[in-house]
Motif scaffolding. Structure first.
Motif, PDB file in Angstrom:
ATOM      1  N   LYS A 228       0.787  -1.217   0.000  1.00 44.47           N
ATOM      2  CA  LYS A 228       0.000   0.000   0.000  1.00 44.47           C
ATOM      3  C   LYS A 228       0.828   1.280   0.000  1.00 44.47           C
ATOM      4  O   LYS A 228       0.329   2.347  -0.354  1.00 44.47           O
ATOM      5  CB  LYS A 228      -0.959   0.000   1.201  1.00 44.47           C
ATOM      6  CG  LYS A 228      -2.040  -1.070   1.101  1.00 44.47           C
ATOM      7  CD  LYS A 228      -3.019  -0.981   2.257  1.00 44.47           C
ATOM      8  CE  LYS A 228      -4.122  -2.032   2.121  1.00 44.47           C
ATOM      9  NZ  LYS A 228      -5.084  -1.979   3.241  1.00 44.47           N
ATOM     10  N   PHE A 229       2.080   1.200   0.411  1.00 43.88           N
ATOM     11  CA  PHE A 229       2.902   2.402   0.543  1.00 43.88           C
ATOM     12  C   PHE A 229       3.773   2.644  -0.691  1.00 43.88           C
ATOM     13  O   PHE A 229       4.554   3.588  -0.725  1.00 43.88           O
ATOM     14  CB  PHE A 229       3.823   2.269   1.766  1.00 43.88           C
ATOM     15  CG  PHE A 229       4.543   0.948   1.836  1.00 43.88           C
ATOM     16  CD1 PHE A 229       5.689   0.715   1.113  1.00 43.88           C
ATOM     17  CD2 PHE A 229       4.029  -0.072   2.616  1.00 43.88           C
ATOM     18  CE1 PHE A 229       6.329  -0.502   1.149  1.00 43.88           C
ATOM     19  CE2 PHE A 229       4.668  -1.303   2.684  1.00 43.88           C
ATOM     20  CZ  PHE A 229       5.817  -1.516   1.945  1.00 43.88           C
ATOM     21  N   CYS A 230       3.661   1.814  -1.714  1.00 44.44           N
ATOM     22  CA  CYS A 230       4.583   1.834  -2.849  1.00 44.44           C
ATOM     23  C   CYS A 230       3.825   2.187  -4.129  1.00 44.44           C
ATOM     24  O   CYS A 230       2.676   1.765  -4.307  1.00 44.44           O
ATOM     25  CB  CYS A 230       5.244   0.459  -2.971  1.00 44.44           C
ATOM     26  SG  CYS A 230       6.591   0.388  -4.167  1.00 44.44           S
ATOM     27  N   ASN A 231       4.458   2.950  -5.040  1.00 47.35           N
ATOM     28  CA  ASN A 231       3.752   3.288  -6.282  1.00 47.35           C
ATOM     29  C   ASN A 231       4.041   2.373  -7.472  1.00 47.35           C
ATOM     30  O   ASN A 231       3.165   2.215  -8.319  1.00 47.35           O
ATOM     31  CB  ASN A 231       3.961   4.758  -6.675  1.00 47.35           C
ATOM     32  CG  ASN A 231       5.417   5.146  -6.802  1.00 47.35           C
ATOM     33  OD1 ASN A 231       6.304   4.320  -6.779  1.00 47.35           O
ATOM     34  ND2 ASN A 231       5.658   6.443  -6.932  1.00 47.35           N
ATOM     35  N   PRO A 232       5.222   1.725  -7.598  1.00 52.94           N
ATOM     36  CA  PRO A 232       5.391   0.816  -8.748  1.00 52.94           C
ATOM     37  C   PRO A 232       4.357  -0.302  -8.792  1.00 52.94           C
ATOM     38  O   PRO A 232       4.038  -0.814  -9.866  1.00 52.94           O
ATOM     39  CB  PRO A 232       6.805   0.257  -8.551  1.00 52.94           C
ATOM     40  CG  PRO A 232       7.520   1.309  -7.787  1.00 52.94           C
ATOM     41  CD  PRO A 232       6.483   1.876  -6.860  1.00 52.94           C
ATOM     42  N   THR A 233       3.835  -0.683  -7.613  1.00 48.53           N
ATOM     43  CA  THR A 233       2.860  -1.772  -7.593  1.00 48.53           C
ATOM     44  C   THR A 233       1.517  -1.358  -8.198  1.00 48.53           C
ATOM     45  O   THR A 233       0.666  -2.209  -8.458  1.00 48.53           O
ATOM     46  CB  THR A 233       2.654  -2.278  -6.150  1.00 48.53           C
ATOM     47  OG1 THR A 233       2.049  -3.563  -6.183  1.00 48.53           O
ATOM     48  CG2 THR A 233       1.784  -1.321  -5.353  1.00 48.53           C
ATOM     49  N   ILE A 387      10.092   0.463   7.657  1.00 49.52           N
ATOM     50  CA  ILE A 387       9.279   1.675   7.710  1.00 49.52           C
ATOM     51  C   ILE A 387       8.890   2.040   9.142  1.00 49.52           C
ATOM     52  O   ILE A 387       8.411   1.196   9.907  1.00 49.52           O
ATOM     53  CB  ILE A 387       8.020   1.509   6.838  1.00 49.52           C
ATOM     54  CG1 ILE A 387       8.433   1.388   5.367  1.00 49.52           C
ATOM     55  CG2 ILE A 387       7.051   2.664   7.022  1.00 49.52           C
ATOM     56  CD1 ILE A 387       7.289   1.115   4.425  1.00 49.52           C
ATOM     57  N   ILE A 388       9.110   3.295   9.458  1.00 49.41           N
ATOM     58  CA  ILE A 388       8.678   3.890  10.719  1.00 49.41           C
ATOM     59  C   ILE A 388       7.534   4.856  10.418  1.00 49.41           C
ATOM     60  O   ILE A 388       7.691   5.754   9.594  1.00 49.41           O
ATOM     61  CB  ILE A 388       9.836   4.658  11.398  1.00 49.41           C
ATOM     62  CG1 ILE A 388      11.036   3.736  11.656  1.00 49.41           C
ATOM     63  CG2 ILE A 388       9.354   5.313  12.696  1.00 49.41           C
ATOM     64  CD1 ILE A 388      10.783   2.620  12.628  1.00 49.41           C
ATOM     65  N   GLY A 389       6.388   4.641  11.042  1.00 50.01           N
ATOM     66  CA  GLY A 389       5.296   5.591  10.861  1.00 50.01           C
ATOM     67  C   GLY A 389       4.049   5.043  10.205  1.00 50.01           C
ATOM     68  O   GLY A 389       3.218   5.837   9.741  1.00 50.01           O
ATOM     69  N   LEU A 422       7.671   6.796   6.918  1.00 43.94           N
ATOM     70  CA  LEU A 422       6.586   6.601   5.962  1.00 43.94           C
ATOM     71  C   LEU A 422       6.182   7.920   5.307  1.00 43.94           C
ATOM     72  O   LEU A 422       6.016   8.933   5.985  1.00 43.94           O
ATOM     73  CB  LEU A 422       5.367   6.003   6.657  1.00 43.94           C
ATOM     74  CG  LEU A 422       4.154   5.748   5.751  1.00 43.94           C
ATOM     75  CD1 LEU A 422       4.420   4.564   4.844  1.00 43.94           C
ATOM     76  CD2 LEU A 422       2.900   5.517   6.575  1.00 43.94           C
ATOM     77  N   ILE A 423       6.045   7.890   3.992  1.00 38.38           N
ATOM     78  CA  ILE A 423       5.530   9.046   3.262  1.00 38.38           C
ATOM     79  C   ILE A 423       4.400   8.582   2.344  1.00 38.38           C
ATOM     80  O   ILE A 423       4.365   7.421   1.923  1.00 38.38           O
ATOM     81  CB  ILE A 423       6.629   9.733   2.432  1.00 38.38           C
ATOM     82  CG1 ILE A 423       7.103   8.804   1.303  1.00 38.38           C
ATOM     83  CG2 ILE A 423       7.783  10.173   3.291  1.00 38.38           C
ATOM     84  CD1 ILE A 423       7.884   9.504   0.228  1.00 38.38           C
ATOM     85  N   PRO A 424       3.468   9.467   2.010  1.00 44.60           N
ATOM     86  CA  PRO A 424       2.388   9.122   1.079  1.00 44.60           C
ATOM     87  C   PRO A 424       2.869   9.272  -0.359  1.00 44.60           C
ATOM     88  O   PRO A 424       2.553  10.238  -1.051  1.00 44.60           O
ATOM     89  CB  PRO A 424       1.303  10.134   1.419  1.00 44.60           C
ATOM     90  CG  PRO A 424       2.073  11.332   1.888  1.00 44.60           C
ATOM     91  CD  PRO A 424       3.293  10.796   2.605  1.00 44.60           C
ATOM     92  N   SER A 428       0.660   5.932  -4.906  1.00 41.68           N
ATOM     93  CA  SER A 428       0.476   4.751  -4.054  1.00 41.68           C
ATOM     94  C   SER A 428      -0.936   4.759  -3.466  1.00 41.68           C
ATOM     95  O   SER A 428      -1.681   5.736  -3.585  1.00 41.68           O
ATOM     96  CB  SER A 428       1.499   4.745  -2.924  1.00 41.68           C
ATOM     97  OG  SER A 428       1.211   5.773  -1.977  1.00 41.68           O
ATOM     98  N   MET A 429      -1.302   3.667  -2.794  1.00 41.79           N
ATOM     99  CA  MET A 429      -2.622   3.585  -2.171  1.00 41.79           C
ATOM    100  C   MET A 429      -2.761   4.532  -0.983  1.00 41.79           C
ATOM    101  O   MET A 429      -3.880   4.834  -0.557  1.00 41.79           O
ATOM    102  CB  MET A 429      -2.895   2.147  -1.719  1.00 41.79           C
ATOM    103  CG  MET A 429      -3.048   1.157  -2.853  1.00 41.79           C
ATOM    104  SD  MET A 429      -3.478  -0.476  -2.232  1.00 41.79           S
ATOM    105  CE  MET A 429      -2.584  -1.522  -3.369  1.00 41.79           C
ATOM    106  N   LEU A 430      -1.637   4.993  -0.448  1.00 42.24           N
ATOM    107  CA  LEU A 430      -1.675   5.934   0.675  1.00 42.24           C
ATOM    108  C   LEU A 430      -1.592   7.388   0.211  1.00 42.24           C
ATOM    109  O   LEU A 430      -1.622   8.302   1.038  1.00 42.24           O
ATOM    110  CB  LEU A 430      -0.533   5.638   1.652  1.00 42.24           C
ATOM    111  CG  LEU A 430      -0.583   4.290   2.377  1.00 42.24           C
ATOM    112  CD1 LEU A 430       0.618   4.153   3.318  1.00 42.24           C
ATOM    113  CD2 LEU A 430      -1.883   4.135   3.154  1.00 42.24           C
ATOM    114  N   ASP A 431      -1.476   7.602  -1.079  1.00 37.81           N
ATOM    115  CA  ASP A 431      -1.372   8.949  -1.620  1.00 37.81           C
ATOM    116  C   ASP A 431      -2.583   9.785  -1.203  1.00 37.81           C
ATOM    117  O   ASP A 431      -3.729   9.435  -1.476  1.00 37.81           O
ATOM    118  CB  ASP A 431      -1.297   8.859  -3.150  1.00 37.81           C
ATOM    119  CG  ASP A 431      -1.034  10.202  -3.808  1.00 37.81           C
ATOM    120  OD1 ASP A 431      -0.817  11.194  -3.091  1.00 37.81           O
ATOM    121  OD2 ASP A 431      -1.060  10.257  -5.052  1.00 37.81           O
TER     122      ASP A 431
END
Length: 544
Positions: A228-233, A387-389, A422-424, A428-431
């Motif tokens: 969920k935190f990654c954009n290539p996926t 990942i922290i956060g 952790l960043i959005p 990514s799904m967290l964007d």
């Protein structure tokens, strides 16, 4: 007549002294990177011919150039040029300038983490982008061309189009969409300010015609694991046909490259259907490229950017096979990146449930330990990021991560354990759903997890850094890089000590440190020399 100019800022348009790992140094705040270290060591310039055309280029720019050539533009229409040469190339005939961006505002995971943990400030990546864009805008005012910006870091420029004079911001894949944008701009047709690039079918991904820096060649695109935190996926997963890969490898070798490195989210997924592995495809890939490289006298092992621990563990025979074909050894290991992410099965199940496949989320700590043993046995020394956060991470989750990191350390794991806040990430799904993580509000256990991984990474870097920089050709550059790494490790050890003793030092004291200029380095160098002399005298005294 050059109508279309392709370029990127200095933090991207460089070969990192033939050592891609040095690029991570550019993620630091630029106040912590002396000028001569950045421009001579971390990001030396890429040479250009008399016309200003780069002799080799960042891989993405080579792909974009190839897409234009495949869509009817001639090589005379298009030029890839290093940022230092844009004044030579851009003139009244230029109609479109396109910039490739990776981290234009210093918001990518590594940059955001390093700037946060070191007291803030613009990173080298942000500094270089803004330095280039200022020069581009001066030329734009003079010649009136259109400015298009795209690449993995394009999301960082949302809402900043007017500030940076951007006519079109392209997010997503570019090989299909970018040529259409250019044609419309050349015909004075209206183009939206923000465009989302269409997925590119395998048959439409063109073969590069300008060699890529450091022998980079993409072998897969996208990822089927759905973290969920990654954009290539979020991109459809594809494996590049072997013949296309060989064509690009040979282009680079003919141009004099002494390296071959596969760009991939997981080398073990080459040729797979989703998460169904294809061992024959992997074997053909490595065997064919190795044979081709040997014909050009290239003896260095094939490298690759990423591997997933669960894939490696599921394909033990492939790990052994790749090691034998490539000749990895204690003296010539490989250094792929891999996502450890968390030691908490609860967080695994919620945020990256596909990563443990073919096992379950509850097996993740075991997967990490067993795959680490396997990889190290075959001289694969990965850089694990964690990942922290995570939005709902609790102290217990961080304790489990720290415990997993400690187990790796005490079993003698050879590799890095690097924390990422952790960043959005855009796309990514967290964007748009979470904010960039800061230290404020993190529990003590999170800070402990950051320190545990950092301590191990410092110790391993001391052990391995000479092998990492073995590709550096210049003896002088090697000496300077080696000494710079030693100083950086000393600084890292001091940072760890200070954080343990006084966490508020990050916001109180660290922002005051500035070693960008030579003038500011001299006192530091003198103190270092005095300290070293004092240590030497104490050793001599004890021996008498």
């Amino acid at each position: 007549m050059v109508r279309i100019v392709l370029t990127a800022d200095r933090a991207v348009f460089t070969d990192y002294n033939a050592t891609d790992a040095l690029g991570f140094g550019l993620c630091l705040p630029y106040r912590l990177v002396p000028d001569f270290v950045e421009y001579k060591i971390l990001a030396p310039p890429i040479p250009a011919g008399e016309s200003g055309r780069a002799l080799y280029a960042p891989y993405a720019l080579s792909k974009i150039e190839a897409s234009l050539l495949a869509n009817g533009f001639s090589r005379e229409d298009v030029v890839i040029t290093p940022p230092e040469h844009i004044r030579r190339v851009i003139d009244r005939d230029t109609e479109v300038v396109a910039l490739h961006v990776l981290d234009p505002q210093g918001l990518a995971p590594v940059s955001w983490t390093l700037r946060t943990l070191s007291g803030g400030g613009a990173t080298c990546t942000q500094y270089e982008f803004e330095r280039l864009i200022a020069e581009v805008l001066r030329l734009k005012d003079k010649y009136g061309f259109k400015l298009v910006v795209g690449g993995p870091g394009a999301w960082q420029l949302r809402g900043l189009l007017d500030k940076f004079g951007i006519d079109v911001l392209l997010e997503g894949e570019g090989e299909l969409t970018f040529p259409l944008i250019v044609k419309k701009l050349l015909n004075n047709e209206e183009v939206p300010r923000v465009v989302h690039g269409d997925p590119v079918p395998i048959s439409k991904i063109p073969i590069i015609s300008t060699p890529s820096r450091n022998g980079l060649v993409q072998v897969t695109r996208g990822c089927p694991r759905r973290c969920k935190f990654c954009n290539p996926t979020m991109w459809a997963f594809r494996s590049i046909p072997l013949n296309d890969i060989l064509a690009e490898v040979e282009l680079n070798l003919r141009a004099g490259s002494k390296q071959v490195c596969f760009v991939t989210e997981d080398v073990m997924l080459y040729g797979s259907h989703g998460l169904k592995f294809n061992e024959d495809a992997i074997k053909k890939l490595f065997a064919s490229v190795k044979l081709l490289a040997s014909k050009y006298g290239v003896k260095s092992p094939i490298g690759f950017s990423h591997v997933t621990p669960s894939s490696a563990l599921a394909l033990k025979d492939m790990v052994k096979y790749i090691t034998e074909v490539c000749g990895y050894s204690e003296y010539n290991p490989c250094f792929p990146q891999a996502g450890l992410e968390s030691g908490s099965p609860r967080l695994v199940a919620k945020y990256f449930n596909g990563k443990p496949y073919p096992w379950k989320a509850r097996d993740w700590p075991w997967i990490i330990i067993e795959s680490s043993k396997l990889l190290n046995e075959h001289h694969w020394y990965p850089c694990y990021t964690y990942i922290i956060g995570f939005p709902d991470a609790d102290p217990g989750d961080y304790v489990r991560t720290a415990e997993l990191l400690e187990e790796l350390h005490y079993m003698g794991f050879k590799g890095w354990t690097f924390p990422l806040l952790l960043i959005p990430m855009g796309g990514s799904m967290l964007d748009g759903k979470v904010k960039h993580t800061t230290l404020e509000g993190l529990p003590e256990e999170a800070i402990d997890a950051i320190l545990v991984g950092s301590v191990h990474s410092v110790r391993f870097t001391k052990y391995i850094y000479r092998k990492i920089i073995s590709n550096v050709k210049s003896p002088l550059a090697y000496t300077v890089i080696s000494r710079s790494i030693k100083l950086a490790l000393e600084a890292m050890e001091n940072w760890i000590y200070l954080i343990k003793k006084d966490p508020e030092a990050i916001t109180r004291d660290f922002p005051k440190v500035n070693i960008r200029s030579v003038r500011s380095i001299i006192p530091i160098a003198l103190r270092s020399a005095v300290c070293s002399y004092g240590k030497l005298m104490r050793k001599v005294t004890r021996s008498l």
